[in-house]
Design a protein around this motif. Structure first.
Motif, PDB file in Angstrom:
ATOM      1  N   ALA A   1      11.794   0.458  -7.149  1.00 20.92           N
ATOM      2  CA  ALA A   1      11.400   1.261  -8.302  1.00 20.92           C
ATOM      3  C   ALA A   1      10.175   0.680  -8.990  1.00 20.92           C
ATOM      4  CB  ALA A   1      12.573   1.354  -9.285  1.00 20.92           C
ATOM      5  N   VAL A   2      10.146  -0.638  -9.145  1.00 19.60           N
ATOM      6  CA  VAL A   2       8.993  -1.295  -9.773  1.00 19.60           C
ATOM      7  C   VAL A   2       7.740  -1.094  -8.927  1.00 19.60           C
ATOM      8  CG1 VAL A   2       8.022  -3.496 -10.523  1.00 19.60           C
ATOM      9  CG2 VAL A   2      10.443  -2.989 -10.952  1.00 19.60           C
ATOM     10  N   MET A   3       7.892  -1.277  -7.623  1.00 20.33           N
ATOM     11  CA  MET A   3       6.737  -1.121  -6.730  1.00 20.33           C
ATOM     12  C   MET A   3       6.241   0.327  -6.724  1.00 20.33           C
ATOM     13  SD  MET A   3       6.232  -4.198  -5.648  1.00 20.33           S
ATOM     14  CE  MET A   3       5.208  -4.128  -4.169  1.00 20.33           C
ATOM     15  N   LEU A   4       7.166   1.281  -6.734  1.00 18.66           N
ATOM     16  CA  LEU A   4       6.769   2.693  -6.762  1.00 18.66           C
ATOM     17  C   LEU A   4       6.084   3.049  -8.073  1.00 18.66           C
ATOM     18  CD1 LEU A   4       9.895   4.423  -5.136  1.00 18.66           C
ATOM     19  CD2 LEU A   4       7.587   4.290  -4.176  1.00 18.66           C
ATOM     20  N   ALA A   5       6.537   2.453  -9.170  1.00 21.52           N
ATOM     21  CA  ALA A   5       5.958   2.751 -10.478  1.00 21.52           C
ATOM     22  C   ALA A   5       4.490   2.348 -10.550  1.00 21.52           C
ATOM     23  CB  ALA A   5       6.757   2.049 -11.573  1.00 21.52           C
ATOM     24  N   PHE A   6       4.110   1.388  -9.731  1.00 21.68           N
ATOM     25  CA  PHE A   6       2.714   0.937  -9.706  1.00 21.68           C
ATOM     26  C   PHE A   6       2.030   1.302  -8.387  1.00 21.68           C
ATOM     27  CE2 PHE A   6       4.696  -1.638 -12.974  1.00 21.68           C
ATOM     28  CZ  PHE A   6       3.727  -1.684 -13.962  1.00 21.68           C
ATOM     29  N   ASP A   7       2.578   2.321  -7.724  1.00 20.72           N
ATOM     30  CA  ASP A   7       1.992   2.832  -6.469  1.00 20.72           C
ATOM     31  C   ASP A   7       1.848   1.740  -5.409  1.00 20.72           C
ATOM     32  OD1 ASP A   7       1.719   5.438  -7.510  1.00 20.72           O
ATOM     33  OD2 ASP A   7      -0.157   4.874  -8.500  1.00 20.72           O
ATOM     34  N   ARG A   8       2.854   0.890  -5.331  1.00 23.92           N
ATOM     35  CA  ARG A   8       2.822  -0.186  -4.345  1.00 23.92           C
ATOM     36  C   ARG A   8       4.016  -0.096  -3.387  1.00 23.92           C
ATOM     37  NH1 ARG A   8      -1.257  -3.962  -3.944  1.00 23.92           N
ATOM     38  NH2 ARG A   8       0.188  -5.742  -3.969  1.00 23.92           N
ATOM     39  N   GLY A   9       4.574   1.089  -3.274  1.00 24.18           N
ATOM     40  CA  GLY A   9       5.725   1.269  -2.399  1.00 24.18           C
ATOM     41  C   GLY A   9       5.414   0.939  -0.951  1.00 24.18           C
ATOM     42  N   ASP A  10       4.211   1.298  -0.512  1.00 24.78           N
ATOM     43  CA  ASP A  10       3.833   1.015   0.875  1.00 24.78           C
ATOM     44  C   ASP A  10       3.730  -0.490   1.121  1.00 24.78           C
ATOM     45  OD1 ASP A  10       1.669   0.896  -0.885  1.00 24.78           O
ATOM     46  OD2 ASP A  10       0.201   1.345   0.683  1.00 24.78           O
ATOM     47  N   VAL A  11       3.267  -1.238   0.121  1.00 27.58           N
ATOM     48  CA  VAL A  11       3.158  -2.689   0.243  1.00 27.58           C
ATOM     49  C   VAL A  11       4.547  -3.304   0.415  1.00 27.58           C
ATOM     50  CG1 VAL A  11       2.486  -4.817  -0.933  1.00 27.58           C
ATOM     51  CG2 VAL A  11       1.040  -2.772  -1.096  1.00 27.58           C
ATOM     52  N   MET A  12       5.514  -2.801  -0.337  1.00 28.17           N
ATOM     53  CA  MET A  12       6.874  -3.319  -0.236  1.00 28.17           C
ATOM     54  C   MET A  12       7.442  -3.094   1.158  1.00 28.17           C
ATOM     55  SD  MET A  12      10.250  -2.275  -2.443  1.00 28.17           S
ATOM     56  CE  MET A  12      11.846  -2.965  -2.018  1.00 28.17           C
ATOM     57  N   ILE A  13       7.262  -1.879   1.652  1.00 28.12           N
ATOM     58  CA  ILE A  13       7.810  -1.547   2.976  1.00 28.12           C
ATOM     59  C   ILE A  13       7.162  -2.402   4.060  1.00 28.12           C
ATOM     60  CG2 ILE A  13       7.978   0.262   4.719  1.00 28.12           C
ATOM     61  CD1 ILE A  13       8.272   2.273   2.432  1.00 28.12           C
ATOM     62  N   LEU A  14       5.840  -2.533   4.000  1.00 32.09           N
ATOM     63  CA  LEU A  14       5.132  -3.313   5.006  1.00 32.09           C
ATOM     64  C   LEU A  14       5.475  -4.801   4.921  1.00 32.09           C
ATOM     65  CD1 LEU A  14       1.606  -1.614   4.890  1.00 32.09           C
ATOM     66  CD2 LEU A  14       3.401  -1.339   6.622  1.00 32.09           C
ATOM     67  N   SER A  15       5.842  -5.267   3.726  1.00 31.54           N
ATOM     68  CA  SER A  15       6.208  -6.677   3.564  1.00 31.54           C
ATOM     69  C   SER A  15       7.636  -6.958   4.020  1.00 31.54           C
ATOM     70  CB  SER A  15       6.060  -7.100   2.101  1.00 31.54           C
ATOM     71  OG  SER A  15       4.715  -6.997   1.676  1.00 31.54           O
ATOM     72  N   LEU A  16       8.508  -5.965   3.847  1.00 31.99           N
ATOM     73  CA  LEU A  16       9.914  -6.167   4.189  1.00 31.99           C
ATOM     74  C   LEU A  16      10.227  -5.934   5.662  1.00 31.99           C
ATOM     75  CD1 LEU A  16      11.825  -4.540   1.181  1.00 31.99           C
ATOM     76  CD2 LEU A  16      11.539  -6.964   1.675  1.00 31.99           C
ATOM     77  N   LEU A  17       9.536  -5.006   6.285  1.00 31.58           N
ATOM     78  CA  LEU A  17       9.889  -4.617   7.648  1.00 31.58           C
ATOM     79  C   LEU A  17       9.840  -5.751   8.671  1.00 31.58           C
ATOM     80  CD1 LEU A  17       8.422  -1.020   8.136  1.00 31.58           C
ATOM     81  CD2 LEU A  17      10.817  -1.728   7.960  1.00 31.58           C
ATOM     82  N   PRO A  18       8.823  -6.609   8.684  1.00 28.00           N
ATOM     83  CA  PRO A  18       8.774  -7.630   9.747  1.00 28.00           C
ATOM     84  C   PRO A  18      10.041  -8.466   9.856  1.00 28.00           C
ATOM     85  CG  PRO A  18       6.677  -7.537   8.613  1.00 28.00           C
ATOM     86  CD  PRO A  18       7.618  -6.661   7.823  1.00 28.00           C
ATOM     87  N   HIS A  19      10.531  -9.002   8.745  1.00 24.01           N
ATOM     88  CA  HIS A  19      11.720  -9.843   8.789  1.00 24.01           C
ATOM     89  C   HIS A  19      12.991  -9.101   8.386  1.00 24.01           C
ATOM     90  CE1 HIS A  19      10.481  -9.996   4.557  1.00 24.01           C
ATOM     91  NE2 HIS A  19      11.765 -10.145   4.302  1.00 24.01           N
ATOM     92  N   GLY A  20      12.815  -8.057   7.545  1.00 22.00           N
ATOM     93  CA  GLY A  20      13.976  -7.367   6.984  1.00 22.00           C
ATOM     94  C   GLY A  20      14.798  -6.622   8.014  1.00 22.00           C
TER      95      GLY A  20
END
Length: 329
Positions: free
Chosen positions: A195-214
């Protein structure tokens, strides 16, 4: 009792018992003779201890009887054979049993996290409860990505943290509550961060950061929670077995699963510590993470299915766990 006379009369029988106990190749007749002589020698030892207490003759006969007992009951399987069997059959079979529960927990986590992220990010008042605008902006633009520092120390820290979460699911799985609590907490935390990342239009950054290890990390947590819930269900619905027998079987399979989780979380920790924080193209990092997950899923689903078809359940063998109780029908 005249011990010298007994020794003279029984020496041939005891020597034959010792010979059979030391023999590496016994025929059916030899085994029958070994059983008969073992019982006779045990009776002699009982008479010696009853009449004379502890004696040198009794101690010597005890050693011979112990060797015969060991020969009858068998020796533990060679470690060189146990290790390949564990990783080729027992571990994948134990993981395969958890596949549908793992999938259900994955769907639930993704669904809850997505709903929480969309709900909170759509309401400025809810976003404001999470912190000041400056704090949230700092988190979205810097803190979230700066967390992933490449290096062995960070990889070890991540592995320890995730292993502790998985261990809690395992230790308290029998309650049926704790694994659900872990999954819910994890999903809500992901949702709030999203929610925080989406509020600042950074949702794509979160997904790209989490996917490799997540991909592998979250799957491992789902497996841990699934294993804990299976132990809980073994207690609630034991079937024809007693609750103790059902729990023992589920617990042994759970112990097998724990070793697999240690390895999978170590692999995800390596990806998070040495891949996620690297300034590489996102496609490269995600490909590495997806490959790590593919290896785990292949082992869990393909190798696990093959092991299950061979009769493996993830539990110990009958020799290791003891003869099971038989039921009619």
């Amino acid at each position: 009792m005249d011990l010298d006379a007994l020794r003279s009369r029984r020496r041939g029988e005891w020597d034959r018992l010792d010979e059979l106990s030391r023999s590496r190749d016994l025929s059916g007749a030899d085994v029958d003779e070994l059983v008969v002589r073992y019982r006779a020698a045990s009776a002699d030892l009982s008479d010696i201890k009853t009449s004379a207490g502890r004696t040198q003759l009794g101690d010597s006969l005890s050693v011979t009887i112990a060797r015969a007992r060991h020969r009858l009951t068998g020796a533990g399987e060679n470690v060189a054979r146990q290790v390949p069997r564990f990783f080729a059959l027992q571990l994948p079979a134990a993981l395969y049993r958890l596949r549908w529960t793992t999938l259900a927990l994955a769907i639930a986590t993704i669904g809850i996290a997505a709903l929480a992220a969309l709900w909170i990010s759509s309401d400025p008042a809810l976003i404001a409860t999470l912190g000041s605008k400056a704090q949230l902006q700092q988190y979205a633009e810097n803190d979230f990505t700066d967390y992933y520092e490449p290096g062995a120390a960070f990889a070890g820290q991540v592995w320890t943290n995730n292993a502790w979460i998985a261990a809690q699911c395992v230790m308290f799985g029998v309650t049926g509550i704790f694994p659900v609590y872990v999954i819910m907490s994890n999903a809500i935390n992901l949702g709030v961060a999203g929610a925080v990342m989406l509020a600042f239009d950074r949702g794509d950054v979160m997904i790209l950061s989490l996917l490799p290890h997540g991909l592998l990390e979250l799957t491992s947590i789902f497996v841990a929670a699934a294993a804990g819930l299976h132990v809980f269900w073994a207690w609630v619905a034991p079937g024809r077995r007693t609750r103790g027998e059902s729990l023992a079987s589920a617990g042994r399979a759970l112990a097998t699963t724990v070793i697999g989780l240690i390895l999978s979380l170590a692999l995800s920790g390596l990806v998070e510590g040495f891949v996620t924080g690297q300034p590489w193209p996102p496609a490269v990092k995600i490909t590495i993470g997806a490959l790590a997950l593919a290896i785990f899923l292949f082992y869990m689903l393909v190798v696990g299915r093959w092991a299950t078809r061979r009769g493996e359940t993830g539990d110990l063998t009958e020799y290791e766990a003891g003869t099971p109780t038989l039921y009619a029908g």
